[in-house]
Design an enzyme around this catalytic site. Structure first.
Site, mmCIF file in Angstrom:
data_model
loop_
_atom_site.group_PDB
_atom_site.id
_atom_site.type_symbol
_atom_site.label_atom_id
_atom_site.label_comp_id
_atom_site.label_asym_id
_atom_site.label_seq_id
_atom_site.Cartn_x
_atom_site.Cartn_y
_atom_site.Cartn_z
ATOM 1 N N LYS A 44 20.641 65.109 51.654
ATOM 2 C CA LYS A 44 19.392 64.813 52.712
ATOM 3 C C LYS A 44 20.083 63.734 53.179
ATOM 4 C CE LYS A 44 16.592 63.730 49.895
ATOM 5 N NZ LYS A 44 16.468 62.523 48.898
ATOM 6 N N CYS B 133 41.680 44.686 50.644
ATOM 7 C CA CYS B 133 41.154 44.027 50.117
ATOM 8 C C CYS B 133 41.735 43.516 48.511
ATOM 9 C CB CYS B 133 39.582 43.791 49.616
ATOM 10 S SG CYS B 133 38.800 43.019 49.424
ATOM 11 N N LEU C 243 21.480 68.093 47.606
ATOM 12 C CA LEU C 243 21.253 68.096 48.629
ATOM 13 C C LEU C 243 21.915 67.476 50.339
ATOM 14 C CD1 LEU C 243 17.573 69.876 48.123
ATOM 15 C CD2 LEU C 243 19.926 71.014 47.537
ATOM 16 N N HIS D 284 36.884 45.254 55.196
ATOM 17 C CA HIS D 284 37.612 46.841 54.500
ATOM 18 C C HIS D 284 37.297 47.590 56.057
ATOM 19 C CE1 HIS D 284 37.000 46.618 50.000
ATOM 20 N NE2 HIS D 284 36.489 45.402 50.373
ATOM 21 N N GLU E 152 37.187 50.136 56.430
ATOM 22 C CA GLU E 152 37.018 51.721 56.092
ATOM 23 C C GLU E 152 35.005 51.435 57.214
ATOM 24 O OE1 GLU E 152 37.829 49.292 53.984
ATOM 25 O OE2 GLU E 152 36.222 50.139 52.604
HETATM 26 N N1 GLN Z 1 38.008 41.887 43.486
HETATM 27 C C1 GLN Z 1 38.523 41.498 44.382
HETATM 28 C C2 GLN Z 1 38.170 39.959 44.881
HETATM 29 O O1 GLN Z 1 36.813 39.164 44.783
HETATM 30 C C3 GLN Z 1 38.268 42.404 45.490
HETATM 31 C C4 GLN Z 1 37.718 43.249 46.008
HETATM 32 C C5 GLN Z 1 37.384 43.999 46.797
HETATM 33 O O2 GLN Z 1 38.445 44.661 46.609
HETATM 34 N N2 GLN Z 1 36.271 44.147 47.862
HETATM 35 O O3 GLN Z 1 38.557 39.410 45.659
#
Ligand code: GLN
Length: 555
Positions: free
Chosen positions: A17, A381, A15, A507, A509
């Site tokens: 939340k 990654c 919903l 990452h 993001e």
């Molecule tokens: N599988 C890859 C690793 O473990 C990349 C991991 C990922 O993309 N988060 O290094």
């Protein structure tokens, strides 16, 4: 002392939340209050790190390396606060802790029970967050819906909180679905009434109601809900569909929700200053053009699996005054013969993170296509590892180059297990996780984007660029744009002679915000925009007439 807001849900899940809780966070923060947010998840996994993205969506990683529920991503994006390992509590963690204490003999011979031992443990997780870094308000979202067997200890624990901190310091907000029946053209309130009764059955009378509805409703409906649910009419709020999800804080603010919350909790604050948020919304509404980004991944049917990436791409668009259209491409279906076709008509290519070898060759092909056709490329990654394998194979001539994750006996393991990972056998919480410092190489795309030399970003991986190949790759032109501060690990690579081709082991993001787009996403979208102009210009030249569009219009 902190005040506590507990958000619970009823009738059905999904919903919104998480968004509602995050939006309340936005409003309270905009009033100058210091807030912390927490999600309680009633599943038995210790964390979602071991769950398939098909089951659970994205695993959101905090600075301090916790693998958590994706709602924490909403909390950070909406409130600009930073969550931590105390911000996500699961049944698994709670039982793990209680059973460890029992084994140590901490309960001094007592029979260990759900009440009080499990509920005490849940409460201590809630209070710990409030104490870790003292705040004015802690917003705690209880996952699942009232009536779920597994949510019961959490609901019982929050029922007890007023006994510890005083009822005046606690606010319960319940979110429930009001369905619209097309056949009879009626909006039904009964679901909300039942859901509220279920809350009262467990001893909680919610103070506020947020009614999720597809259609608007007026005063008589509010009066009816108020009467049946024991909530004052001014504490019944609407959660209606919005054309832009980031407008939810504004929609709740316009109804005066933050004013009521502050009044009920006795919080004295300044006015709600949403200037930056509103400017961001105005920016979105003024956008006319769009770029199209091809995302080559595995879990594309599920928006939740790449939640933060899709959000960050949008933010990158906000920073460039363009909408970002996503072309989701299943990497398992990309082959040498169709790669050109599948990626024709994109302005940029992004390969997100991932695990296991399914679909990986398709990703490597996409990375190759982007590099050789000078299409902006962003590898995150696994997406960076694919770019590296591609470079090793096709530029360094190491035809059999691979990651040992996909081929343990590969002749050229250009991506290999981190040394610290070799002796690890447990899967949960054992990757290279959380924030690490990265030193950027001067003059690289990365350094230009960040405008700094030292950055910190969050990680979640077991494999890394194999240092044995570092020199060979660099000699072949690969730019090592970022290394760990001690130089031990490669964190960012870039391709030479390319407008924007970047892979990062971390990452980014997880750190992008709608009001503050992440520099790498911003510059990737800027490169996609430039590429689109060039591409349309060339189309114009070859066609000898004006292109169909001056830029891609939002569809
Ligand atoms: N599988 C890859 C690793 O473990 C990349 C991991 C990922 O993309 N988060 O290094």
């Amino acid at each position: 002392m902190a005040k506590f807001i507990f958000t619970t849900g009823g009738v059905v899940s999904s919903l919104g939340k998480g968004i509602a809780s995050a939006s309340i966070g936005t409003l309270l923060k905009a009033r100058g209050l210091k807030i912390a947010m927490q999600k309680c998840d009633p599943y038995i996994n210790v964390d979602p790190g071991t769950m398939s993205p098909f089951q659970h969506g994205e695993v959101y990683v905090t600075d301090d390396g916790a693998e958590t529920d994706l709602d924490l991503g909403h909390y950070e994006r909406y409130t600009g606060t930073t969550t931590n390992s105390d911000s996500n509590v699961t049944t698994g963690q709670v039982y793990h802790s209680v059973i460890s204490k029992e084994r140590r003999g901490d309960y001094l011979g007592a029979t260990v029970q759900v009440i009080p031992h499990i509920t005490d443990e849940i409460k201590s997780c809630i209070y710990r967050l409030a104490e870790r870094d003292p705040v004015d308000v802690v917003i705690v979202e209880i996952g699942g819906t009232v009536g779920d067997i597994e949510s019961q200890p959490f609901l019982e624990a929050i029922r007890q909180v007023p006994n510890d901190v005083g009822r005046e310091n606690v606010l319960y907000l319940h979110l429930a679905l009001m369905p619209y029946l097309k056949a009879s053209e009626e909006l039904k309130t009964k679901t909300v009434q039942h859901s509220m009764r279920a809350m009262r059955d467990i001893g909680i009378q919610p103070d506020m109601l947020l009614c999720r509805s597809e259609v608007d409703f007026d005063e008589p409906v509010i009066q009816k809900i108020s009467l049946f649910c024991n909530v004052r009419p001014e504490d019944v709020f609407k959660s209606l569909d919005v054309d832009e999800i980031l407008k939810v804080p504004l929609a709740l603010g316009e109804q005066g929700m933050d004013t009521r919350i502050c009044a009920k909790l006795g919080l004295e604050t300044g006015p709600c200053d949403l200037t930056k948020w509103k400017a961001m919304i105005r920016g979105i509404e003024s956008m006319k053009d769009a770029v199209r980004i091809g995302v080559v991944g595995k879990y594309l049917d599920l928006n939740d699996a790449y939640k933060s990436i899709f959000e960050s791409l949008r933010h990158g668009g906000f920073g460039n005054n363009v909408h970002v259209e996503l072309l989701k491409i299943d990497s398992e279906k990309v082959t040498t013969s169709n790669v050109k076709n599948r990626l024709a008509d994109v302005d940029g290519i992004l390969i997100p993170g991932g695990f296991g070898n399914r679909g990986v060759e398709g990703k490597i092909l996409a990375a190759h296509y982007a590099r050789t056709n000078k299409i902006p490329y962003f590898g995150i990654c696994l997406g960076m590892q694919c770019a590296l394998i591609e470079y090793a194979r096709n530029v360094c001539g190491l035809k059999k180059a691979n990651s040992t994750e996909f081929d343990s006996g590969t002749e050229h393991p250009v991506v290999d297990l981190l040394a610290t990972q070799r002796s690890i056998s447990n899967l949960g919480g054992t990757m290279r996780l959380g924030k690490y410092v990265c030193r950027l190489t001067k003059g690289t795309r990365a350094q230009i984007a960040y405008g700094e030399n030292l950055i910190t970003e969050r990680h979640r991986h077991r494999y890394e660029v194999n240092n044995k190949y570092r020199e060979q790759l660099a000699e072949a032109g690969l730019i090592l744009a970022g290394l760990t501060d001690d130089g031990a690990l490669v964190e960012i690579i870039e391709a030479p002679d390319h407008p924007w081709y970047l892979g990062c082991q971390f990452h980014p993001e997880f750190k992008s915000r709608p009001t503050d787009p992440h520099p790498l996403f911003r510059d990737f979208i800027a490169a996609a925009k430039t590429y689109q102009h060039q591409r349309l210009g060339e189309e114009k030249k070859t066609a000898g007439k004006a292109p169909k569009t001056g830029g891609r219009k939002k569809s």
